[in-house]
Design a protein around this motif. Sequence first.
Motif, short mmCIF file in Angstrom:
data_model
loop_
_atom_site.label_atom_id
_atom_site.label_comp_id
_atom_site.label_asym_id
_atom_site.label_seq_id
_atom_site.Cartn_x
_atom_site.Cartn_y
_atom_site.Cartn_z
N GLU A 8 -44.53 54.59 81.70
CA GLU A 8 -45.58 55.41 81.08
C GLU A 8 -45.34 56.89 81.35
O GLU A 8 -45.53 57.74 80.46
N SER A 9 -44.91 57.21 82.57
CA SER A 9 -44.61 58.60 82.90
C SER A 9 -43.43 59.11 82.08
O SER A 9 -43.45 60.23 81.56
N ILE A 10 -42.39 58.27 81.95
CA ILE A 10 -41.21 58.68 81.19
C ILE A 10 -41.57 58.86 79.71
O ILE A 10 -41.03 59.75 79.04
N ALA A 11 -42.48 58.04 79.21
CA ALA A 11 -42.93 58.21 77.81
C ALA A 11 -43.54 59.59 77.63
O ALA A 11 -43.32 60.25 76.60
N ARG A 12 -44.30 60.06 78.61
CA ARG A 12 -44.89 61.40 78.52
C ARG A 12 -43.82 62.48 78.62
O ARG A 12 -43.89 63.51 77.94
N HIS A 13 -42.82 62.23 79.48
CA HIS A 13 -41.71 63.19 79.57
C HIS A 13 -41.01 63.31 78.21
O HIS A 13 -40.67 64.42 77.77
N ARG A 14 -40.78 62.18 77.56
CA ARG A 14 -40.11 62.21 76.26
C ARG A 14 -40.94 62.95 75.22
O ARG A 14 -40.40 63.62 74.34
N GLN A 15 -42.25 62.81 75.31
CA GLN A 15 -43.11 63.55 74.38
C GLN A 15 -42.95 65.05 74.55
O GLN A 15 -42.92 65.80 73.56
N ILE A 16 -42.84 65.49 75.79
CA ILE A 16 -42.67 66.93 76.04
C ILE A 16 -41.33 67.40 75.49
O ILE A 16 -41.22 68.48 74.89
N VAL A 17 -40.28 66.58 75.67
CA VAL A 17 -38.97 66.93 75.12
C VAL A 17 -39.04 67.05 73.60
O VAL A 17 -38.53 68.00 73.01
N GLN A 18 -39.69 66.07 72.97
CA GLN A 18 -39.80 66.10 71.52
C GLN A 18 -40.61 67.30 71.04
O GLN A 18 -40.33 67.87 69.98
N LEU A 19 -41.59 67.71 71.82
CA LEU A 19 -42.36 68.91 71.48
C LEU A 19 -41.45 70.13 71.51
O LEU A 19 -41.49 70.98 70.60
N ALA A 20 -40.60 70.23 72.54
CA ALA A 20 -39.66 71.34 72.63
C ALA A 20 -38.67 71.31 71.46
O ALA A 20 -38.34 72.36 70.89
N VAL A 21 -38.22 70.11 71.10
CA VAL A 21 -37.30 69.97 69.96
C VAL A 21 -37.96 70.47 68.68
O VAL A 21 -37.36 71.22 67.89
N GLN A 22 -39.21 70.07 68.46
CA GLN A 22 -39.92 70.46 67.24
C GLN A 22 -40.17 71.97 67.20
O GLN A 22 -40.00 72.62 66.16
N ARG A 23 -40.55 72.55 68.35
CA ARG A 23 -40.82 73.99 68.38
C ARG A 23 -39.53 74.78 68.14
O ARG A 23 -39.54 75.80 67.44
N PHE A 24 -38.44 74.32 68.73
CA PHE A 24 -37.18 75.04 68.54
C PHE A 24 -36.68 74.90 67.11
O PHE A 24 -36.14 75.85 66.53
N ALA A 25 -36.87 73.72 66.52
CA ALA A 25 -36.48 73.52 65.13
C ALA A 25 -37.28 74.45 64.21
O ALA A 25 -36.73 75.05 63.28
N ALA A 26 -38.58 74.59 64.49
CA ALA A 26 -39.41 75.49 63.68
C ALA A 26 -38.99 76.94 63.87
O ALA A 26 -39.01 77.74 62.93
N LEU A 27 -38.58 77.27 65.08
CA LEU A 27 -38.19 78.64 65.38
C LEU A 27 -36.90 79.02 64.68
O LEU A 27 -36.72 80.18 64.27
N THR A 28 -35.99 78.08 64.53
CA THR A 28 -34.68 78.38 63.93
C THR A 28 -34.61 78.03 62.46
O THR A 28 -33.57 78.25 61.83
N ALA A 29 -35.68 77.48 61.90
CA ALA A 29 -35.64 77.07 60.49
C ALA A 29 -35.63 78.29 59.58
O ALA A 29 -36.39 79.24 59.79
N GLU A 43 -28.41 70.34 71.70
CA GLU A 43 -27.62 69.30 72.37
C GLU A 43 -28.19 68.96 73.73
O GLU A 43 -28.29 67.78 74.10
N ARG A 44 -28.58 69.98 74.48
CA ARG A 44 -29.14 69.73 75.80
C ARG A 44 -30.48 69.00 75.73
O ARG A 44 -30.78 68.14 76.57
N LEU A 45 -31.28 69.33 74.76
CA LEU A 45 -32.55 68.61 74.59
C LEU A 45 -32.30 67.15 74.23
O LEU A 45 -32.99 66.26 74.74
N ASP A 46 -31.31 66.90 73.39
CA ASP A 46 -30.96 65.52 73.04
C ASP A 46 -30.45 64.77 74.27
O ASP A 46 -30.78 63.59 74.47
N MET A 47 -29.62 65.43 75.08
CA MET A 47 -29.09 64.80 76.29
C MET A 47 -30.20 64.50 77.28
O MET A 47 -30.18 63.47 77.97
#
Length: 215
Positions: A8-29, A43-47
């Motif tokens: 459950e904790s790791i699921a929340r960690h993954r949500q935070i990573v995905q939030l960072a991925v989405q924000r960075f994608a919006a920033l560079t779009a 790449e580092r966010l994916d890793m």
Amino acid sequence: MTNRHVYESIARHRQIVQLAVQRFAALTAGGDDDNARAADVRERLDMCDDALVRAAGGVPTWLRTLIGALSVGSVVWLVASGTHLIGLQPGWVITAAVAAAMAMGWPWYLAITALPRRLGRRRTRPFASMEIQAPDGIDPAVEIRGVLQVLRGTIARTLDRYLAEHRQGRIARSAAGFEWLAGREPILFWLCRADGHACVAIEAVDIWDSRRDLR
């Protein structure tokens, strides 16, 4: 800390990573930020996300052994039965069975390698969508760094709770003991790797942002 609570904790960690991925994608779009430095951040966010999946994807040794034995045994039995039915000599039956067992090695390896990732993703399916409201006027790069700092903090708390309740947690009080235990505990090992990737991702954002300011 039970495995269920860890997942459950790791699921929340993954949500935070995905939030960072989405924000960075919006920033560079739609800009000219699709370069090597932006690719380093992605790449580092994916890793980081992959390491979190692996942390939750542990398969017990007995289960891997059972899966391997059933898979190879079934194929060998089918091949031996088939070659016997068509009238081959016992020597050829044995040869065919051994060849089938050897041929199963690579497919079995691929299956047992893919299984932890499938389990990890299943165990860490996201909860309700997560949003973090940044203050008005904050620089987007600063916001992403802040999200990743939150991620590192939550991973650290998960590690602390995991070690506090681990039967060998005392060993991890020293650097050498922590390294020894991490080498034997997949959850601990991959959570540490995820934290390392998050740290490097912050540095990658810094480099990307500094280069962006120069343009």
